[in-house]
Design a protein around this motif. Structure first.
Motif, PDB file in Angstrom:
ATOM      1  N   TYR A 112      22.008  30.460  80.770  1.00  0.00           N
ATOM      2  CA  TYR A 112      20.698  29.919  81.091  1.00  0.00           C
ATOM      3  C   TYR A 112      19.918  30.928  81.923  1.00  0.00           C
ATOM      4  O   TYR A 112      20.492  31.705  82.690  1.00  0.00           O
ATOM      5  N   VAL A 113      18.598  30.879  81.769  1.00  0.00           N
ATOM      6  CA  VAL A 113      17.702  31.790  82.486  1.00  0.00           C
ATOM      7  C   VAL A 113      16.686  30.954  83.262  1.00  0.00           C
ATOM      8  O   VAL A 113      16.172  29.957  82.752  1.00  0.00           O
ATOM      9  N   ARG A 479      17.416  44.150  83.799  1.00  0.00           N
ATOM     10  CA  ARG A 479      18.799  44.402  83.404  1.00  0.00           C
ATOM     11  C   ARG A 479      19.136  43.548  82.182  1.00  0.00           C
ATOM     12  O   ARG A 479      18.627  42.441  82.031  1.00  0.00           O
ATOM     13  N   GLU A 480      19.988  44.055  81.319  1.00  0.00           N
ATOM     14  CA  GLU A 480      20.448  43.269  80.184  1.00  0.00           C
ATOM     15  C   GLU A 480      21.135  42.015  80.700  1.00  0.00           C
ATOM     16  O   GLU A 480      21.799  42.036  81.732  1.00  0.00           O
ATOM     17  N   ASN A 481      20.962  40.923  79.998  1.00  0.00           N
ATOM     18  CA  ASN A 481      21.521  39.634  80.410  1.00  0.00           C
ATOM     19  C   ASN A 481      20.974  39.184  81.759  1.00  0.00           C
ATOM     20  O   ASN A 481      21.693  38.626  82.594  1.00  0.00           O
ATOM     21  N   PHE A 482      19.683  39.421  81.984  1.00  0.00           N
ATOM     22  CA  PHE A 482      18.996  38.955  83.189  1.00  0.00           C
ATOM     23  C   PHE A 482      19.140  37.439  83.294  1.00  0.00           C
ATOM     24  O   PHE A 482      19.257  36.734  82.287  1.00  0.00           O
ATOM     25  N   TYR A 488      12.508  41.378  87.573  1.00  0.00           N
ATOM     26  CA  TYR A 488      12.089  42.673  87.048  1.00  0.00           C
ATOM     27  C   TYR A 488      12.384  43.777  88.077  1.00  0.00           C
ATOM     28  O   TYR A 488      12.321  43.575  89.289  1.00  0.00           O
ATOM     29  N   LEU A 489      12.704  44.955  87.574  1.00  0.00           N
ATOM     30  CA  LEU A 489      12.990  46.115  88.426  1.00  0.00           C
ATOM     31  C   LEU A 489      11.767  47.016  88.556  1.00  0.00           C
ATOM     32  O   LEU A 489      11.609  47.714  89.560  1.00  0.00           O
ATOM     33  N   GLN A 535      16.517  46.021  79.374  1.00  0.00           N
ATOM     34  CA  GLN A 535      15.634  45.516  78.325  1.00  0.00           C
ATOM     35  C   GLN A 535      14.204  45.497  78.845  1.00  0.00           C
ATOM     36  O   GLN A 535      13.961  45.378  80.056  1.00  0.00           O
ATOM     37  N   LEU A 536      13.254  45.598  77.923  1.00  0.00           N
ATOM     38  CA  LEU A 536      11.839  45.469  78.239  1.00  0.00           C
ATOM     39  C   LEU A 536      11.368  44.074  77.845  1.00  0.00           C
ATOM     40  O   LEU A 536      11.723  43.573  76.772  1.00  0.00           O
ATOM     41  N   LEU A 537      10.567  43.447  78.685  1.00  0.00           N
ATOM     42  CA  LEU A 537      10.004  42.123  78.411  1.00  0.00           C
ATOM     43  C   LEU A 537       8.484  42.209  78.482  1.00  0.00           C
ATOM     44  O   LEU A 537       7.935  42.738  79.454  1.00  0.00           O
ATOM     45  N   TYR A 538       7.820  41.712  77.442  1.00  0.00           N
ATOM     46  CA  TYR A 538       6.358  41.692  77.394  1.00  0.00           C
ATOM     47  C   TYR A 538       5.879  40.294  77.795  1.00  0.00           C
ATOM     48  O   TYR A 538       6.256  39.294  77.192  1.00  0.00           O
ATOM     49  N   PHE A 539       4.999  40.237  78.825  1.00  0.00           N
ATOM     50  CA  PHE A 539       4.455  38.974  79.302  1.00  0.00           C
ATOM     51  C   PHE A 539       2.960  38.918  79.022  1.00  0.00           C
ATOM     52  O   PHE A 539       2.206  39.821  79.391  1.00  0.00           O
ATOM     53  N   GLN A 540       2.557  37.850  78.382  1.00  0.00           N
ATOM     54  CA  GLN A 540       1.143  37.560  78.174  1.00  0.00           C
ATOM     55  C   GLN A 540       0.674  36.790  79.405  1.00  0.00           C
ATOM     56  O   GLN A 540       1.233  35.742  79.740  1.00  0.00           O
TER      57      GLN A 540
END
Length: 572
Positions: A112-113, A479-482, A488-489, A535-540
């Motif tokens: 879960y996240v 990080r992977e599996n955040f 975010y780093l 990993q990279l995450l794009y946030f709108q």
């Protein structure tokens, strides 16, 4: 997002070229009906810290993750009277609250996240989602309302989180209303103030009850009537004799709902558990200084007919207290719901479902025209296509064009038995279950071959046709599996053309609306520890405390540090 610092950004965009390495582009598949399970916890923790307690039983979990079965899709944790001393408030600016950390330790083992956490003094609300749902949670926004001391103090009031889940809107409200038996009118006023003041920035979902699903829970503090005639000892005796049905008829919340004075738009399965307040700390004995009452409640509302041709339902599958938890003078209460979104239609003589076509729907207009849920739009369009025109594409064409765009995470979410990609595509085409929803379009990342620490790194991502960029979109490194979307780093803002549209010619405007590949460079100042994958995450996003949604996740990548070139003096 508060506290983010960005280095100078560099961004280029150009028309997309066919590249079969593009990762998970545009997951636009929906399944109907959709069923999701949501597990809600409310607990007044009486300023106590989560020391030396296990939360597994409270969450309905086994001691070991591999023993769990039928996990909920979402956990919603609403706490009241969290310790909000100044030193704790300062600590929470940099780290999760201790209670959030405790829940996260348990739930991260089940993948879960943390989607969002909102806190107002002692009120704390957190939403956890299974990782496979992340790209289908959009337009997340928080709100809060103070009702203490006439609205200037946040010891009482409500915090809320709203979001779109696979196209349906959900509003979660955690409230702590005025205390004491004689303060009924104040509780009603608190409720009215929260309903009036909570305003969101999502079109057509500006208020709490505009949403498809509403869950309202917390220490609502409603007591039992008859303060002068029914003593604390008499209430305790009735509980001991299991006369809960007679006792609940004295419940203030039940009475004001019947009278339409407050909470009239919400439903509740009447509690079949003993009153949850007030107990001696560390025991299951009522504290006779106060009259026992059902102060801790979970209510819900479903706007079943918000859309044409779609019926929304919520089945409450459990509602109980947990008397084994004794650190507080309140007992925690939990409830689980199954949310369903199903297309409605009549049956023909062969037993096949007949969906209302677009033309038929126009004949069934009501005074208040209802918009269509994406599921209903798909059903109507499918029916029209079957009657009026040939299929848009064959199965083979679909496989060829959409092989890199399909995701069967939803198949897993719905417990669909999918053995292969081809089986999934065949089923979707045969049963007409494929459609596109522009609000579900995702940004895809090109694989990152090499990330060099201490040097500028340029990434590439694909913005799909029709995707609307926010005015504060950003890409974060995780990080992977955040385990939380706040972990975010580093990050970089993306550019938006909205403020420059008046300067663009027609060709440039058309380019904006097409699928295009974009480059973004991260500064050499971004420092990532070696030996870890990211990993990279794009946030709108619309900005700080605005509306946010995760719309893209990159493949995992490693980092390296380039060996320095030898200096002239080091060469023999």
């Amino acid at each position: 997002m508060f506290g983010r610092k960005s280095s100078k950004r560099r961004r280029k965009s150009y028309p997309v070229k066919q590249d079969h390495r593009t990762y998970n582009a545009c997951s636009l598949v929906r399944f109907v009906p959709l069923a999701l399970r949501i597990y809600i916890v409310t607990w007044n923790v009486s300023t106590k810290f989560p020391e030396n307690i296990s939360l597994n039983k409270l969450l309905g979990l086994e001691n070991r993750p591999e023993q769990d079965s039928h996990l909920p899709d979402f956990f919603v944790i609403g706490l009241q009277e969290v310790n909000a001393q100044p030193q704790n408030t300062l600590y929470n600016l940099f780290k999760d609250d201790l209670w959030t950390q405790k829940f996260k330790e348990v739930l991260k083992e089940r993948d879960y996240v943390v989607i969002k956490t909102e806190q107002m003094q002692g009120l704390l609300l957190s939403v956890f989602a299974r990782r496979k749902h992340l790209l289908h949670l959009r337009q997340v926004e928080t709100e809060y309302t103070r009702t203490g001391l006439g609205g200037i103090w946040g010891n009482k009031g409500a915090v809320s989180i709203r979001m779109n889940v696979y196209g349906s809107s959900i509003c979660l409200v955690n409230a702590h209303l005025a205390a004491h038996d004689h303060m009924l009118e104040e509780r009603i006023n608190d409720y009215e103030r929260i309903v009036q003041e909570q305003k969101f920035h999502v079109k057509a979902k500006e208020t709490i009850f505009d949403h498809d699903y509403v869950f309202w829970f917390g220490d609502l503090n409603f007591r039992l009537t008859g303060e002068a005639t029914t003593s604390a000892d008499e209430i305790r005796a009735m509980v001991a004799r299991d006369e809960l049905k007679q006792l609940i008829e004295k419940d203030q919340l039940l009475l004001v709902r019947r009278e339409g004075r407050a909470f009239a738009q919400l439903q509740e399965r009447l509690p079949q558990f003993p009153p949850t307040f007030k107990f001696e700390h560390g025991s299951n004995e009522y504290d006779m200084k106060r009259r026992p009452a059902w102060t801790d409640r979970i209510l819900y509302a479903v706007n079943e007919n918000n859309y044409r041709n779609v019926r929304l339902t919520a089945e409450q599958t459990s509602y109980k207290s947990h008397p084994s938890y004794s650190i507080s003078d309140h007992k925690p209460v939990t409830s689980e719901f199954t949310l369903k979104c199903s297309v409605e239609g009549s049956r023909d003589e062969n037993g096949n479902t007949q969906y209302a076509t677009t033309a038929t729907s126009r004949k069934l207009k009501t005074v208040r025209r209802k918009k269509r849920h994406p599921v209903a739009l798909h059903a109507a369009r499918t029916a029209d296509a079957r009657v009026n025109r040939k299929p848009q594409y064959s199965g083979e064409h679909f496989r060829k064009q959409h092989n890199n765009r399909l995701s069967y995470k939803l198949a897993m979410a719905n417990n669909t038995d999918v053995h292969s990609f081809d089986d999934l595509v065949t089923d979707l085409i045969d049963y007409g279950q494929v459609y596109e929803d522009t609000t579900e379009r995702t940004v895809s990342f090109k694989p990152i071959e090499l990330w060099l620490v201490g040097e500028p790194n340029t990434i590439e991502y694909v913005i799909p046709n029709g995707f609307e960029e926010g005015n504060a979109d950003w890409i974060g490194i995780y990080r992977e599996n955040f385990t939380s979307l706040s972990e975010y780093l580093a990050y970089e803002y993306t550019e938006t053309y909205k403020d420059k549209q008046h300067q663009l010619n027609e060709q440039q405007l058309q380019h904006m609306q097409n699928t295009r590949t974009v480059q973004l460079t991260f500064s050499e100042n971004v420092s990532l520890p070696l030996g870890t994958r990211y990993q990279l995450l794009y946030f709108q996003s619309t900005g700080t405390r605005g509306v946010t949604g995760l719309v893209g996740i990159s493949p995992a990548f490693g980092v390296e540090k380039r060996c320095p070139s030898p200096s002239f003096d080091e060469i023999d």
